[in-house]
Design a protein around this motif. Sequence first.
Motif, mmCIF file in Angstrom:
data_model
loop_
_atom_site.group_PDB
_atom_site.id
_atom_site.type_symbol
_atom_site.label_atom_id
_atom_site.label_comp_id
_atom_site.label_asym_id
_atom_site.label_seq_id
_atom_site.Cartn_x
_atom_site.Cartn_y
_atom_site.Cartn_z
ATOM 1 N N PHE A 30 9.802 -18.925 0.298
ATOM 2 C CA PHE A 30 9.264 -18.392 1.599
ATOM 3 C C PHE A 30 10.306 -17.573 2.285
ATOM 4 N N LEU A 31 11.456 -17.929 2.459
ATOM 5 C CA LEU A 31 12.532 -16.936 2.993
ATOM 6 C C LEU A 31 12.738 -15.799 2.250
ATOM 7 N N GLN A 32 12.525 -15.869 0.790
ATOM 8 C CA GLN A 32 12.518 -14.446 0.095
ATOM 9 C C GLN A 32 11.495 -13.712 0.344
ATOM 10 N N LEU A 33 10.252 -14.235 0.462
ATOM 11 C CA LEU A 33 9.041 -13.455 1.091
ATOM 12 C C LEU A 33 9.174 -12.942 2.042
ATOM 13 N N VAL A 34 9.571 -13.440 3.293
ATOM 14 C CA VAL A 34 9.638 -12.921 4.769
ATOM 15 C C VAL A 34 10.602 -11.770 4.649
ATOM 16 N N GLN A 35 11.669 -11.948 3.925
ATOM 17 C CA GLN A 35 12.848 -10.994 3.861
ATOM 18 C C GLN A 35 12.435 -9.923 2.965
ATOM 19 N N SER A 36 11.618 -9.971 2.234
ATOM 20 C CA SER A 36 11.154 -8.675 1.349
ATOM 21 C C SER A 36 10.799 -7.419 1.956
ATOM 22 N N SER A 37 11.146 -6.288 1.430
ATOM 23 C CA SER A 37 10.474 -4.921 1.897
ATOM 24 C C SER A 37 8.918 -5.136 1.872
ATOM 25 N N ALA A 38 8.457 -5.489 0.576
ATOM 26 C CA ALA A 38 7.020 -5.461 0.388
ATOM 27 C C ALA A 38 6.387 -6.471 1.576
ATOM 28 N N TYR A 39 6.747 -7.741 1.935
ATOM 29 C CA TYR A 39 6.210 -8.328 3.066
ATOM 30 C C TYR A 39 6.226 -7.624 4.313
ATOM 31 N N GLN A 40 7.376 -7.203 4.652
ATOM 32 C CA GLN A 40 7.833 -6.500 6.064
ATOM 33 C C GLN A 40 7.202 -5.230 6.059
ATOM 34 N N THR A 41 7.163 -4.413 5.352
ATOM 35 C CA THR A 41 6.828 -3.037 5.473
ATOM 36 C C THR A 41 5.380 -2.513 4.694
ATOM 37 N N GLY A 42 5.134 -3.485 3.885
ATOM 38 C CA GLY A 42 4.010 -3.359 3.063
ATOM 39 C C GLY A 42 4.217 -2.136 1.993
ATOM 40 N N THR A 43 5.434 -1.626 1.817
ATOM 41 C CA THR A 43 5.772 -1.092 0.464
ATOM 42 C C THR A 43 6.889 -1.566 -0.296
ATOM 43 N N LEU A 44 7.069 -1.112 -1.486
ATOM 44 C CA LEU A 44 8.232 -1.513 -2.525
ATOM 45 C C LEU A 44 9.316 -0.511 -2.306
ATOM 46 N N ARG A 71 0.587 -1.046 -0.105
ATOM 47 C CA ARG A 71 -0.168 0.015 -0.054
ATOM 48 C C ARG A 71 0.760 1.347 -0.089
ATOM 49 N N LYS A 72 0.490 2.096 -0.580
ATOM 50 C CA LYS A 72 0.927 3.513 -0.958
ATOM 51 C C LYS A 72 -0.068 4.499 -0.675
ATOM 52 N N GLY A 73 -0.082 5.196 0.433
ATOM 53 C CA GLY A 73 -1.128 6.023 0.728
ATOM 54 C C GLY A 73 -2.548 5.136 0.865
ATOM 55 N N SER A 74 -3.511 5.924 -0.024
ATOM 56 C CA SER A 74 -4.695 4.967 -0.085
ATOM 57 C C SER A 74 -4.528 3.952 -1.249
ATOM 58 N N ASP A 75 -3.701 3.721 -1.942
ATOM 59 C CA ASP A 75 -3.539 2.930 -3.251
ATOM 60 C C ASP A 75 -3.274 1.450 -2.551
ATOM 61 N N VAL A 76 -4.091 0.483 -2.878
ATOM 62 C CA VAL A 76 -3.414 -0.969 -2.539
ATOM 63 C C VAL A 76 -3.209 -1.429 -3.945
ATOM 64 N N SER A 77 -1.989 -2.187 -4.018
ATOM 65 C CA SER A 77 -1.490 -2.785 -5.207
ATOM 66 C C SER A 77 -1.215 -4.358 -4.671
ATOM 67 N N VAL A 78 -1.491 -5.441 -5.617
ATOM 68 C CA VAL A 78 -1.045 -6.530 -5.528
ATOM 69 C C VAL A 78 -0.092 -7.257 -6.422
ATOM 70 N N HIS A 79 0.846 -7.956 -6.179
ATOM 71 C CA HIS A 79 1.964 -8.630 -7.032
ATOM 72 C C HIS A 79 2.126 -9.866 -6.788
ATOM 73 N N THR A 80 2.424 -10.263 -7.850
ATOM 74 C CA THR A 80 2.701 -11.935 -7.972
ATOM 75 C C THR A 80 4.031 -12.036 -7.596
ATOM 76 N N ALA A 81 4.353 -13.483 -7.201
ATOM 77 C CA ALA A 81 5.929 -13.766 -6.496
ATOM 78 C C ALA A 81 6.808 -13.430 -7.631
ATOM 79 N N GLU A 82 6.237 -13.892 -8.958
ATOM 80 C CA GLU A 82 7.225 -13.865 -9.981
ATOM 81 C C GLU A 82 7.709 -12.315 -10.348
ATOM 82 N N SER A 83 6.636 -11.260 -10.112
ATOM 83 C CA SER A 83 6.998 -9.873 -10.557
ATOM 84 C C SER A 83 8.057 -9.450 -9.369
ATOM 85 N N LEU A 84 8.005 -9.842 -8.453
ATOM 86 C CA LEU A 84 8.917 -9.433 -7.141
ATOM 87 C C LEU A 84 10.203 -10.490 -7.096
#
Length: 372
Positions: free
Chosen positions: A358-372, A334-347
Amino acid sequence: MKIIRMSFKDRRSGWNIKELYFNNLTLLVGASGVGKTQILNAINSLVRIGKGGSAGAVEWILDFKVNNLKYRWEGAFALNENDQSKIVDIQEPALPIEYERLYRINGKEELLVDRNIQKLVFKGKQTVKLEATKSAIALLKEEPDIMPVYSGLTHIYSLRPSVESGIRIPFTKIDGVAPIKSLAELRKYTNFTPIEKLFLLYKNQIEEYNDIVERFTDIFSFVETIDFTIKNFIDKYQYPVLRIKERGVDTWITQDRISSGMLRTLVHIIVITLAEDGDVILIDEFENGLGVNCIEEVADMIINPEQNLQFVITSHHPYVINNIDYKWWKIVTRKGSDVSVHTAESLRIGDHSKHDAFLQLVQSSAYQTGTL
């Protein structure tokens, strides 16, 4: 019913769920507060709109399939430009529909409904004046071209703690229900809670009742069986009450004393067992209130359903995430009021191996902070 694509915006608050695509199993993952639950709420809002209700000043696009035919439904409720308030008054009147279009797509697009503030056109012909605050799907649900769409929306079910809390309410609807001979007949009672449906299975000795009991006792091996007893309440009305019998214990445990985790597990089992091909099941915070043994068994029912079902679920639990193929993950940011959804492949998650995903997911900023 199968949901293919959706976008949804609250025109008053600005909360905006950008376009996202769904699989037969869609697992929404991400940091708390990014909008995972809002996506499920948006789907529920569209169901409510399609049944004739209102959801405030919202705008939407929904692509879906019913009986192998594809549809696109888009529309918006009008927003009073003089109203600058971001707070929706729960008592405010339903808003008029500003525009609504329903396409049937079978090789080419066929515009079934074309509506604006002034008029509603159905299959190229203007209808008589109809209620401005209700969706054309609800208003025209008896029309053969609209009936499948309305029926499809009624096959979307939501399992949330707020919904499941209703299973503790004494039954008041079972009086007068005619004898039920099959699961198909039971499915007609769409306004019944899962526990009420379980009672009808029990009362009418339908085979699926034993399947549900067996699955439940497989998870809770200390439970011998489940059944119902009839109790008299203060108003002298008789109500059926769920109860369980534990092995080696003489007394039965009635519904009001069964743990919330056991009840929620039972509800999951009932809903999935009684579902039919084409049902869409939404589960928010899948693991909430479930023990490890419950999570594993119910997750397996979702990952390997016996019927042709679609699931959209949210979860933070490592077992759930790690046991669902990363191809079905949708990482929500999420960025402000905009909610975006990403595939694992795109990240670029899962590039090397499923184990690393799984390790890549939990260590990613998208998963930890909700931002890219």
